[in-house]
Write a protein that holds these residues in place. Structure first.
Motif, short mmCIF file in Angstrom:
data_model
loop_
_atom_site.label_atom_id
_atom_site.label_comp_id
_atom_site.label_asym_id
_atom_site.label_seq_id
_atom_site.Cartn_x
_atom_site.Cartn_y
_atom_site.Cartn_z
N PRO A 282 1.04 -1.36 0.04
CA PRO A 282 0.03 0.08 -0.11
C PRO A 282 0.91 1.59 -0.21
O PRO A 282 0.14 2.52 -0.88
CB PRO A 282 -0.08 -0.31 1.08
CG PRO A 282 -0.03 -1.01 2.48
CD PRO A 282 1.00 -2.52 1.65
N GLU A 283 1.67 1.42 0.27
CA GLU A 283 3.04 2.65 0.70
C GLU A 283 2.83 2.87 -1.01
O GLU A 283 2.74 3.96 -0.90
CB GLU A 283 3.97 2.50 1.40
CG GLU A 283 3.31 2.16 3.22
CD GLU A 283 3.27 0.44 3.47
OE1 GLU A 283 3.31 -0.07 4.53
OE2 GLU A 283 3.23 -0.59 1.79
N ASP A 331 0.74 9.53 5.18
CA ASP A 331 -0.41 8.74 6.10
C ASP A 331 -1.72 9.87 5.63
O ASP A 331 -2.32 10.06 6.12
CB ASP A 331 0.29 8.81 7.55
CG ASP A 331 0.26 9.85 7.87
OD1 ASP A 331 1.18 10.98 7.15
OD2 ASP A 331 1.52 9.92 9.13
N ALA A 477 -4.95 -7.31 1.36
CA ALA A 477 -4.24 -6.13 2.55
C ALA A 477 -3.92 -4.77 2.24
O ALA A 477 -4.34 -3.36 2.98
CB ALA A 477 -2.24 -7.18 3.14
N THR A 478 -3.90 -4.72 0.86
CA THR A 478 -2.91 -3.40 0.30
C THR A 478 -4.57 -2.79 -0.65
O THR A 478 -4.29 -1.49 0.69
CB THR A 478 -1.78 -3.48 -1.21
OG1 THR A 478 -0.86 -4.17 -1.09
CG2 THR A 478 -1.87 -2.14 -2.31
N ARG A 481 -5.38 -0.94 3.07
CA ARG A 481 -4.60 -0.12 3.79
C ARG A 481 -5.07 1.36 3.32
O ARG A 481 -4.67 1.96 3.95
CB ARG A 481 -3.16 -1.04 3.68
CG ARG A 481 -1.91 0.48 4.40
CD ARG A 481 -2.81 1.09 5.38
NE ARG A 481 -2.29 1.83 6.07
CZ ARG A 481 -2.29 2.67 7.14
NH1 ARG A 481 -3.17 2.76 7.70
NH2 ARG A 481 -1.18 4.35 7.09
#
Length: 526
Positions: A282-283, A331, A477-478, A481
């Motif tokens: 995700p980052e 974020d 999960a990506t 998030r």
């Protein structure tokens, strides 16, 4: 190296030449032309024109093309702008007076003049080795005999075919129904057009009966197009623009193409620490999404007809990229910066060719939306593009529609170089997505060490109209998030674009060809 127990595709390795494109018959045709004595330009023309019948929703002789060419024996990169202009009688003010705020994608006013044929003729004359007639012969044969509809083409046909009107339904539908996988698509009328081009050059298209048919059909639909407009169509040799990323130089077309957007996006990403991130995490996806928002905002402000662009230097400046990168937080989600509001599934073809002498061609060819404007000429079935929808009607904007102007254009071929030598002609299809696609593929190669096939295969994301289109290849999960960060995550109903690439391994004398599984094509070589 990929896991051979999982679905996937290896890159094609060859020593002499490769063509990578979105339909196998076009790739084979290009290789046939090379083995018959043609060069990469001849092969690219032959493959591209054939794709107008293999993928008629994506491209055709009523569309535009752009090309980057590296001649044999030198590293200089040439850029050819084969995009058409609005007719001389076009009036943005007249549209505003009747309440229009945009140019409709099915409107005759979106039908800019077709530039591709003029570009193909000039490419052949200036850089080709074979006669143009030899390059057009395979497409003439396939247009006459027909091509079975491939699965991805059939997948697109129902939605795209719904946009067809009038004579276009007769030429591009089967008894008013979409063609299905395995149906044979034929275009004998366009075969006749190509015969005239083969015999007469550009005059066989932009003058005489073919031009008269196109003008008559456009004017019947309410257009201002004239025979003089068609006769005046002219491509331009221009200088490419470039930007640096990870010790490489990315070469793109200047405006009216949107290539500067890809350069700006990579410059922004160069300010961020992508290499340390999970390529499917995700980052990384978040940083790409935010960089795309900012880059596309610049695109929508500045890119227009070359004669009306005033701030290209600012858009490409390193300081601009640094200041934009500083706006990105790991974020926090940026609001859409008036960017990426265009749907991402526009239809286009791309092909790359490298020949045994080292000539390389990066070419993209399109009628824009699926089946362009949905309007075709009555006699020959030439389908008109809807590139005029890329204009704005905002008074005073650099990209304001106007007579004789070229609109902001989405299709962009690319070349990647290192230390002054070409290492990869490549392109990514998909309307607005293309600059983000260029940045994503280059980052896959240079940040994460993927080979060209892996770089094309990898899942893609893109911010569009307030949402983030996230392909199914990303881990759950990506997705979760990104949603937690505040992105409105959606799965697109179609994959994000397509793409092809040819990596040149200078040290070992080997070519690596790659073709996107999102389309029907492949890379072929010898």
């Amino acid at each position: 190296m990929r896991d051979f127990q999982l679905p996937g595709r290896s890159p094609l390795l060859a020593q002499n030449a490769i063509c990578a494109t979105s339909h196998p018959l076009a790739a084979k045709t290009a290789i046939d032309i090379l083995q018959a004595g043609g060069n990469a330009v001849d092969a690219a023309i032959a493959g591209a024109v054939l794709l107008g019948f293999a993928e008629p929703q994506s491209c055709g002789i009523g569309g535009d093309c752009f090309a980057l060419v590296k001649p044999a024996g030198e590293e200089r990169i040439l850029a050819l702008n084969g995009s058409g202009r609005a007719p001389a009688g076009f009036s943005a003010e007249a549209l505003r007076e009747v309440g229009a705020t945009t140019i409709g994608t099915e409107s005759v006013h979106s039908a800019t003049l077709p530039g591709a044929i003029d570009a193909f003729c000039h490419l052949s004359k200036d850089l080709g080795r074979l006669a143009l007639a030899e390059c057009l012969a395979p497409a003439i044969r396939y247009a006459e005999d027909g091509i079975p509809v491939a699965p991805r083409v059939a997948f697109d046909w129902p939605e795209n075919g719904a946009r067809l009107t009038g004579a276009a339904r007769r030429f591009y539908m089967n008894a008013d129904r979409p063609l299905r996988t395995g149906d044979i698509f034929r275009a004998p009328e366009q075969a006749e057009v190509l015969r005239r081009i083969a015999a007469e050059g550009r005059a066989g298209f932009y003058e005489g009966e073919v031009a008269e048919d196109m003008v008559r059909s456009l004017r019947a639909a309410g257009g201002s197009h004239t025979l003089d407009d068609f006769a005046a169509v002219a491509c331009d040799w221009v200088d490419p623009i470039q930007g640096d990323y990870r010790s490489h130089a990315l070469f793109e077309h200047p405006p009216n193409g949107q290539g500067a957007t890809a350069i700006l996006m990579l410059k922004i990403l160069a300010e961020l620490d992508l290499e340390s991130l999970d390529p499917l995490g995700p980052e990384r996806a978040h940083l790409e999404i935010e960089a795309a928002k900012l880059s596309y905002d610049a695109r929508d402000r500045f890119i227009a007809d070359p004669a009306h662009v005033t701030r290209l230097d600012h858009m490409l400046a390193d300081d601009t990229a640094r200041r934009l990168a500083a706006l990105i937080s790991p974020d926090r989600v940026l609001p859409d910066a008036r960017a990426a509001s265009e749907a991402v599934h526009r239809d286009t073809i791309y092909l790359a060719v490298v020949d045994r002498d080292g000539m390389a061609v990066s070419m993209i060819y399109s009628t824009y939306w699926g089946f362009g404007s949905g309007i075709a000429s009555d006699r020959f079935g030439v389908l008109f593009q809807n590139r005029g929808a890329g204009f704005t009607l905002e008074p005073g904007h650099p990209n304001e529609a106007g007579p004789g102007k070229r609109p902001m254009h989405t299709i962009i071929p690319a070349m990647l170089c290192r230390a002054g030598a070409l290492v990869m002609p490549f392109g990514v299809m998909g309307g607005a997505y293309q600059p983000a696609g260029h940045a994503h593929v280059v980052s896959n190669l240079l940040d994460f060490g993927m080979d060209p096939q892996e770089a094309l295969d990898a899942p893609r994301c893109f911010p569009d109209a307030g949402a983030v289109r996230l392909e199914r290849g990303y881990p759950e999960a990506t997705r979760a998030r990104l949603a937690a960060l505040g992105h409105r995550v959606e799965t697109p109903n179609k994959p994000l674009g397509g793409g092809q690439a040819i990596l040149i391994d200078h040290d070992r004398g080997v070519l690596w060809g790659a073709s996107d599984p999102r389309k029907d094509g492949c890379a072929l070589g010898y």
